[in-house]
Scaffold this motif. Structure first.
Motif, PDB file in Angstrom:
ATOM      1  N   LEU A 101       0.841  -1.190   0.000  1.00 30.87           N
ATOM      2  CA  LEU A 101       0.000   0.000   0.000  1.00 30.87           C
ATOM      3  C   LEU A 101       0.877   1.242   0.000  1.00 30.87           C
ATOM      4  CD1 LEU A 101       0.236   1.136   3.145  1.00 30.87           C
ATOM      5  CD2 LEU A 101      -1.371  -0.685   3.586  1.00 30.87           C
ATOM      6  N   VAL A 102       0.256   2.375  -0.272  1.00 29.11           N
ATOM      7  CA  VAL A 102       0.944   3.664  -0.181  1.00 29.11           C
ATOM      8  C   VAL A 102       0.321   4.417   0.989  1.00 29.11           C
ATOM      9  CG1 VAL A 102       1.501   5.832  -1.340  1.00 29.11           C
ATOM     10  CG2 VAL A 102       1.349   3.707  -2.665  1.00 29.11           C
ATOM     11  N   PRO A 103       0.995   4.445   2.157  1.00 27.98           N
ATOM     12  CA  PRO A 103       0.434   5.134   3.325  1.00 27.98           C
ATOM     13  C   PRO A 103       0.788   6.622   3.307  1.00 27.98           C
ATOM     14  CG  PRO A 103       2.434   3.962   3.942  1.00 27.98           C
ATOM     15  CD  PRO A 103       2.254   3.747   2.464  1.00 27.98           C
ATOM     16  N   ILE A 104      -0.226   7.463   3.478  1.00 31.27           N
ATOM     17  CA  ILE A 104      -0.006   8.904   3.427  1.00 31.27           C
ATOM     18  C   ILE A 104      -0.731   9.533   4.606  1.00 31.27           C
ATOM     19  CG2 ILE A 104      -0.258  10.997   2.045  1.00 31.27           C
ATOM     20  CD1 ILE A 104      -0.588   8.955  -0.373  1.00 31.27           C
ATOM     21  N   GLU A 156      -8.569  18.168   5.993  1.00 28.90           N
ATOM     22  CA  GLU A 156      -7.943  17.463   4.877  1.00 28.90           C
ATOM     23  C   GLU A 156      -8.387  16.000   4.834  1.00 28.90           C
ATOM     24  OE1 GLU A 156      -3.788  18.125   5.437  1.00 28.90           O
ATOM     25  OE2 GLU A 156      -3.869  20.234   4.797  1.00 28.90           O
ATOM     26  N   LEU A 157      -8.539  15.386   6.007  1.00 32.49           N
ATOM     27  CA  LEU A 157      -9.013  14.012   6.055  1.00 32.49           C
ATOM     28  C   LEU A 157     -10.425  13.916   5.481  1.00 32.49           C
ATOM     29  CD1 LEU A 157      -8.557  11.076   6.993  1.00 32.49           C
ATOM     30  CD2 LEU A 157      -9.577  11.725   9.193  1.00 32.49           C
ATOM     31  N   LEU A 158     -11.272  14.891   5.789  1.00 38.90           N
ATOM     32  CA  LEU A 158     -12.638  14.908   5.265  1.00 38.90           C
ATOM     33  C   LEU A 158     -12.633  14.977   3.741  1.00 38.90           C
ATOM     34  CD1 LEU A 158     -15.706  15.114   5.715  1.00 38.90           C
ATOM     35  CD2 LEU A 158     -15.401  17.608   5.892  1.00 38.90           C
ATOM     36  N   ILE A 159     -11.746  15.786   3.187  1.00 37.38           N
ATOM     37  CA  ILE A 159     -11.646  15.890   1.728  1.00 37.38           C
ATOM     38  C   ILE A 159     -11.336  14.532   1.113  1.00 37.38           C
ATOM     39  CG2 ILE A 159     -10.228  16.830  -0.165  1.00 37.38           C
ATOM     40  CD1 ILE A 159      -9.919  19.385   1.553  1.00 37.38           C
ATOM     41  N   MET A 160     -10.387  13.802   1.705  1.00 36.92           N
ATOM     42  CA  MET A 160     -10.006  12.508   1.154  1.00 36.92           C
ATOM     43  C   MET A 160     -11.090  11.465   1.363  1.00 36.92           C
ATOM     44  SD  MET A 160      -7.312  13.477  -0.214  1.00 36.92           S
ATOM     45  CE  MET A 160      -7.088  11.898  -1.026  1.00 36.92           C
ATOM     46  N   PHE A 201      -7.777   6.594  11.302  1.00 36.90           N
ATOM     47  CA  PHE A 201      -8.940   6.962  10.510  1.00 36.90           C
ATOM     48  C   PHE A 201      -8.520   6.909   9.044  1.00 36.90           C
ATOM     49  CE2 PHE A 201      -9.641   8.540  14.681  1.00 36.90           C
ATOM     50  CZ  PHE A 201     -11.014   8.639  14.873  1.00 36.90           C
ATOM     51  N   ASN A 202      -8.992   5.891   8.321  1.00 40.33           N
ATOM     52  CA  ASN A 202      -8.469   5.581   6.991  1.00 40.33           C
ATOM     53  C   ASN A 202      -9.435   5.921   5.862  1.00 40.33           C
ATOM     54  OD1 ASN A 202      -6.154   4.503   8.169  1.00 40.33           O
ATOM     55  ND2 ASN A 202      -6.987   2.427   8.211  1.00 40.33           N
ATOM     56  N   ALA A 203      -8.910   6.565   4.845  1.00 42.47           N
ATOM     57  CA  ALA A 203      -9.612   6.750   3.573  1.00 42.47           C
ATOM     58  C   ALA A 203      -8.817   5.984   2.520  1.00 42.47           C
ATOM     59  CB  ALA A 203      -9.690   8.229   3.211  1.00 42.47           C
ATOM     60  N   ILE A 204      -9.420   4.929   1.969  1.00 42.26           N
ATOM     61  CA  ILE A 204      -8.695   4.040   1.058  1.00 42.26           C
ATOM     62  C   ILE A 204      -9.167   4.246  -0.379  1.00 42.26           C
ATOM     63  CG2 ILE A 204      -8.205   1.635   0.461  1.00 42.26           C
ATOM     64  CD1 ILE A 204      -8.565   0.902   3.364  1.00 42.26           C
ATOM     65  N   TYR A 205      -8.198   4.417  -1.264  1.00 42.08           N
ATOM     66  CA  TYR A 205      -8.456   4.467  -2.701  1.00 42.08           C
ATOM     67  C   TYR A 205      -7.890   3.168  -3.276  1.00 42.08           C
ATOM     68  CZ  TYR A 205      -9.854   9.339  -2.260  1.00 42.08           C
ATOM     69  OH  TYR A 205     -10.528  10.490  -1.913  1.00 42.08           O
ATOM     70  N   ASN A 206      -8.777   2.340  -3.823  1.00 43.56           N
ATOM     71  CA  ASN A 206      -8.407   0.984  -4.208  1.00 43.56           C
ATOM     72  C   ASN A 206      -7.396   0.927  -5.352  1.00 43.56           C
ATOM     73  OD1 ASN A 206     -10.174  -0.019  -2.312  1.00 43.56           O
ATOM     74  ND2 ASN A 206     -11.833  -0.375  -3.770  1.00 43.56           N
ATOM     75  N   TYR A 257      -4.526   8.633   5.928  1.00 42.15           N
ATOM     76  CA  TYR A 257      -4.956   8.363   7.292  1.00 42.15           C
ATOM     77  C   TYR A 257      -4.554   9.472   8.260  1.00 42.15           C
ATOM     78  CZ  TYR A 257      -0.112   7.179   8.435  1.00 42.15           C
ATOM     79  OH  TYR A 257       1.238   7.248   8.644  1.00 42.15           O
ATOM     80  N   ALA A 258      -5.359   9.591   9.320  1.00 44.20           N
ATOM     81  CA  ALA A 258      -5.009  10.406  10.480  1.00 44.20           C
ATOM     82  C   ALA A 258      -5.018   9.465  11.676  1.00 44.20           C
ATOM     83  CB  ALA A 258      -6.014  11.529  10.668  1.00 44.20           C
ATOM     84  N   LYS A 259      -4.134   9.676  12.610  1.00 38.15           N
ATOM     85  CA  LYS A 259      -4.088   8.775  13.758  1.00 38.15           C
ATOM     86  C   LYS A 259      -4.192   9.563  15.068  1.00 38.15           C
ATOM     87  CE  LYS A 259       1.003   8.408  13.791  1.00 38.15           C
ATOM     88  NZ  LYS A 259       2.137   7.459  13.754  1.00 38.15           N
ATOM     89  N   ALA A 260      -4.771   8.911  16.046  1.00 36.75           N
ATOM     90  CA  ALA A 260      -4.954   9.537  17.359  1.00 36.75           C
ATOM     91  C   ALA A 260      -4.859   8.455  18.427  1.00 36.75           C
ATOM     92  CB  ALA A 260      -6.305  10.231  17.417  1.00 36.75           C
TER      93      ALA A 260
END
Length: 360
Positions: A38-41, A48-52, A70-75, A87-90
Motif C-alpha cells: 500500500l501507499v500510506p499517506i 484534509e481528512l474529510l476531503i479525502m 482513521f483511513n480513507a482508502i483508494y483501491n 490516514y489520520a491517527k490519534a
C-alpha cells in the motif's frame, strides 16, 4: 518530489480527493516496492481528512497497538497495483472522540475494522503478483523516458527525473498515445519532468509559457515547482552565463564573443579551442578543435543523422585517424538542450577526449 510535498500542494489548490489521489499515483510509482502492499499517506488535520474521505472507495477506523487510524482508502486498479491509504491517527480517547464527531457532523460514519479485514480490503495477499505485472508493463511503456533520462543524467546538469505515469494515455484527456512531452526546471541543477500527451494537447501546451502551467490550466494538477518560470531562450544573459561557465568550469581564456549569433570562442591551456554557438535552442553547435585548428569533436542540432533521440547528436571523434577504434567514429544522440551551462557534462567530456588524444 515526495508524496507529502505533492499532497500539500494539492490541498492548497483546493482539489477534491479524487484529483489529489490522481496526482499522488502519478508520482508514487517512482517509490513503490514489492515489500509494501500500500501507499500510506498521513493527513495533518480533520479538514484534509474529510476531503479525502468524501471520494474514497473505503473508509473505516483501524485500531493498531492502541492507536486509532482513521483511513480513507483508494483501491488499487489495473493502472496502479497498490491501494493508497490516507490516514489520520490519534491515541488519546478525547482526540478520537472529537475527530469522530467532526466527521459524523459532515455525514461521514466510520465502522471499526480488524487487521485481517484491512489486509483483505486491500488484497495484500495478491499484491506481489500485481506489482510484478505492473513493473514489467511500466518498464516497457516508460522505456523512452527512462532512456532519455539516463542520457540527460550522464551528459547534462540534470540530476533528477519525475515520470508522471499514465500508462500510454494522455494526461489531459486519457486518449491512447505513444508520445512523451518533457520540461526541465533548472536552478543549480536540473530536474526533468516527463508525461504523455496526445498530439492535440502537446500542440496546445506549446502555446503556453511552460508545460507546468498548461497542466495547471487543463487538468487540475497544481502548478508544481516554479509555475511562472519562462522557457529559456538565447539572449545576452545566457551569453554571459556561458562565458562565466567557460572561465570557471573549464578554465578557459575567452578569445571572441559574437553577440549576433551568440557564439563564444575560448582557448584551453592545452591549446584546444572550444566554440559554443547558441543561435537558438534548436540551432546550436559545440565544437572542440585541437591545437592545430582541426575539428576533434562536435555536438550540433542539424537534422542530418538518424539517431534515437534527435536531431541533436554527438560526433565524439571527427578525426580520420586509423588508430582510433571504428566505433568512436559513430554518431550518437547527445541528449543535449542547446543551452551550454546545462550541457556542461558532455562539453567537459569532449574537452577531456580531445586533450587526451590530440595534445602533447
Amino acid at each position: 518530489m515526495h508524496t507529502k510535498e505533492m499532497l500539500e500542494i494539492c490541498f492548497k489548490q483546493n482539489l477534491n480527493g479524487a484529483q489529489i489521489d490522481k496526482c499522488i499515483t502519478s508520482i508514487a510509482g517512482n517509490s513503490l516496492s514489492i515489500e509494501i502492499p500500500l501507499v500510506p499517506i498521513q493527513i495533518n488535520n480533520p479538514q484534509e481528512l474529510l476531503i479525502m474521505m468524501k471520494n474514497a472507495d473505503q473508509i473505516h477506523i483501524l485500531v493498531d497497538g492502541g492507536v486509532f487510524h482513521f483511513n480513507a482508502i483508494y483501491n488499487f486498479n489495473s493502472k496502479f497495483p497498490a491501494s493508497r491509504v490516507y490516514y489520520a491517527k490519534a491515541k488519546e480517547l478525547t482526540t478520537v472522540a472529537r475527530l469522530q464527531a467532526y466527521l459524523q457532523k459532515n455525514e461521514i460514519n466510520l465502522l471499526p475494522i480488524t487487521d485481517k479485514l484491512f489486509g483483505e480490503s486491500i488484497e495484500a495477499q495478491n499484491y506481489s503478483m500485481r506489482f510484478n505485472e505492473w513493473e514489467i508493463d511500466r518498464k516497457n511503456k516508460n522505456l523512452i523516458f527512462t532512456q532519455l533520462l539516463d542520457g540527460r543524467l550522464k551528459n547534462t546538469a540534470v540530476e533528477k527525473g519525475i515520470w508522471l505515469s499514465t500508462n500510454n494515455h494522455c494526461l489531459i484527456c486519457n486518449t491512447e498515445t505513444n508520445t512523451i512531452s518533457t520540461t526541465t526546471i533548472v536552478s543549480k541543477s536540473g530536474l526533468i519532468i516527463g508525461m504523455q500527451l496526445c498530439n492535440r494537447h502537446a500542440l496546445e501546451s506549446q502555446e503556453r509559457k511552460n508545460l507546468i502551467n498548461f497542466l495547471a490550466e487543463n487538468y487540475g494538477i497544481p502548478p508544481i515547482f516554479v509555475a511562472d518560470a519562462e522557457i529559456t531562450n538565447h539572449n545576452r544573459a545566457a551569453l554571459v552565463m556561458t562565458a562565466n561557465m567557460l572561465k570557471e568550469e573549464l578554465n578557459c581564456k575567452l578569445e571572441k564573443i559574437c553577440t549576433e549569433e551568440y557564439t563564444i570562442t575560448a582557448k584551453r591551456e592545452s591549446g584546444c579551442t572550444i566554440i559554443l554557438r547558441q543561435t537558438a535552442l534548436n540551432n546550436y553547435a559545440y565544437i572542440i578543435k585541437d591545437p592545430s585548428g582541426k575539428d576533434i569533436a562536435r555536438i550540433d542540432s542539424a537534422n542530418d543523422h538518424e539517431v534515437a533521440y534527435g536531431p541533436d547528436h554527438l560526433h565524439i571523434n571527427l578525426s580520420k585517424s586509423k588508430s582510433i577504434k571504428k566505433n568512436k567514429m559513430s554518431v550518437e544522440s547527445s541528449f543535449t538542450y542547446g543551452y551550454a551551462p546545462l550541457d556542461i557534462n558532455i562539453i567537459k567530456e569532449m574537452v577531456i577526449y580531445a586533450e587526451q588524444n590530440y595534445t602533447t
